[in-house]
Design a protein around this motif. Structure first.
Motif, short mmCIF file in Angstrom:
data_model
loop_
_atom_site.label_atom_id
_atom_site.label_comp_id
_atom_site.label_asym_id
_atom_site.label_seq_id
_atom_site.Cartn_x
_atom_site.Cartn_y
_atom_site.Cartn_z
N ILE A 42 0.91 -1.15 0.10
CA ILE A 42 -0.04 0.04 -0.02
C ILE A 42 0.83 1.12 0.02
CG2 ILE A 42 -1.62 1.11 1.23
CD1 ILE A 42 -2.70 -1.25 2.40
N LYS A 43 0.84 2.16 -0.86
CA LYS A 43 1.53 3.36 -1.16
C LYS A 43 0.73 4.59 -1.06
CE LYS A 43 5.15 1.26 -3.84
NZ LYS A 43 5.99 1.30 -5.33
N ILE A 44 0.76 5.39 -0.09
CA ILE A 44 -0.02 6.74 0.19
C ILE A 44 0.81 7.80 0.07
CG2 ILE A 44 -1.58 7.86 1.76
CD1 ILE A 44 -2.08 5.23 3.01
N ALA A 45 0.68 8.43 -0.97
CA ALA A 45 1.65 9.69 -1.34
C ALA A 45 1.44 10.72 -0.26
CB ALA A 45 1.07 10.29 -2.93
N GLY A 46 2.61 10.87 0.18
CA GLY A 46 2.98 12.11 1.27
C GLY A 46 2.73 11.41 2.59
N LYS A 80 7.09 2.40 5.95
CA LYS A 80 8.34 3.21 5.71
C LYS A 80 7.47 4.52 5.47
CE LYS A 80 12.55 4.16 2.88
NZ LYS A 80 13.19 3.84 1.70
N PRO A 81 7.88 5.43 6.21
CA PRO A 81 7.36 6.79 6.16
C PRO A 81 7.79 7.50 4.90
CG PRO A 81 8.81 6.82 7.93
CD PRO A 81 8.74 5.61 7.53
N SER A 82 7.22 8.35 4.23
CA SER A 82 7.67 9.34 2.96
C SER A 82 8.56 10.22 3.66
CB SER A 82 6.51 9.92 2.28
OG SER A 82 5.98 10.80 3.04
N ALA A 83 9.48 10.87 2.66
CA ALA A 83 10.17 12.07 3.04
C ALA A 83 9.17 13.29 3.52
CB ALA A 83 11.25 12.53 1.91
N LEU A 85 6.34 13.05 5.01
CA LEU A 85 6.13 12.89 6.59
C LEU A 85 7.29 12.86 7.60
CD1 LEU A 85 3.94 11.92 8.68
CD2 LEU A 85 4.51 9.48 8.00
N LYS A 86 8.46 12.26 7.04
CA LYS A 86 9.68 12.70 8.13
C LYS A 86 9.88 14.12 8.17
CE LYS A 86 12.05 8.30 6.67
NZ LYS A 86 13.19 7.77 6.14
N ASN A 87 9.90 14.71 7.17
CA ASN A 87 10.07 16.30 7.44
C ASN A 87 8.99 16.99 8.20
OD1 ASN A 87 12.38 16.11 5.77
ND2 ASN A 87 11.42 16.79 3.83
N ALA A 88 7.93 16.72 8.06
CA ALA A 88 6.92 17.20 9.07
C ALA A 88 7.11 16.94 10.43
CB ALA A 88 5.23 16.74 8.56
N ILE A 89 7.20 15.67 10.67
CA ILE A 89 7.57 15.28 12.17
C ILE A 89 8.67 16.03 12.59
CG2 ILE A 89 8.40 13.24 13.41
CD1 ILE A 89 6.52 11.53 11.52
N ASN A 90 9.82 16.13 11.98
CA ASN A 90 11.04 16.59 12.37
C ASN A 90 10.90 18.24 12.51
OD1 ASN A 90 12.67 14.48 13.07
ND2 ASN A 90 13.11 14.07 10.63
#
Length: 93
Positions: A42-46, A80-83, A85-90
């Motif tokens: 399952i791939k969910i963009a963003g 595996k989180p998208s880039a 999502l990673k950026n938003a969290i950080n």
């Protein structure tokens, strides 16, 4: 966040009745579950990717007795989180 909270959010932001929002959330989660049970990705963009991976048999040890044993193969769920999502969290830490 719970399933009920997600449905409440869908109801208020989407302008749906609570019953319809609950149904939509249930259908979505059920479809995700069925897709992963089949072993499909399952791939969910963003957001990220969900994938079922197979772990092989491996040797392990009983921590209480020290006895060696074989841990059977199994399927595990990986996310595996998208880039994005990673950026938003950080950014918010």
């Amino acid at each position: 966040m719970t399933k009920a909270e997600i449905a409440e959010l869908v109801s208020t932001k989407g302008g749906y009745s609570k019953k319809d929002a609950n149904e939509m959330v249930e259908v979505l989660l059920e479809q995700i579950k069925k897709t992963l049970e089949r072993g499909d990705k399952i791939k969910i963009a963003g957001f990220g990717n969900f994938e079922v991976k197979k772990k092989s048999d491996r040797r392990g040890r009983n921590p209480q007795t020290g006895e060696e044993l074989t841990i059977q193969s199994r399927r595990v769920l990986a996310f595996k989180p998208s880039a994005v999502l990673k950026n938003a969290i950080n950014e918010n830490s």
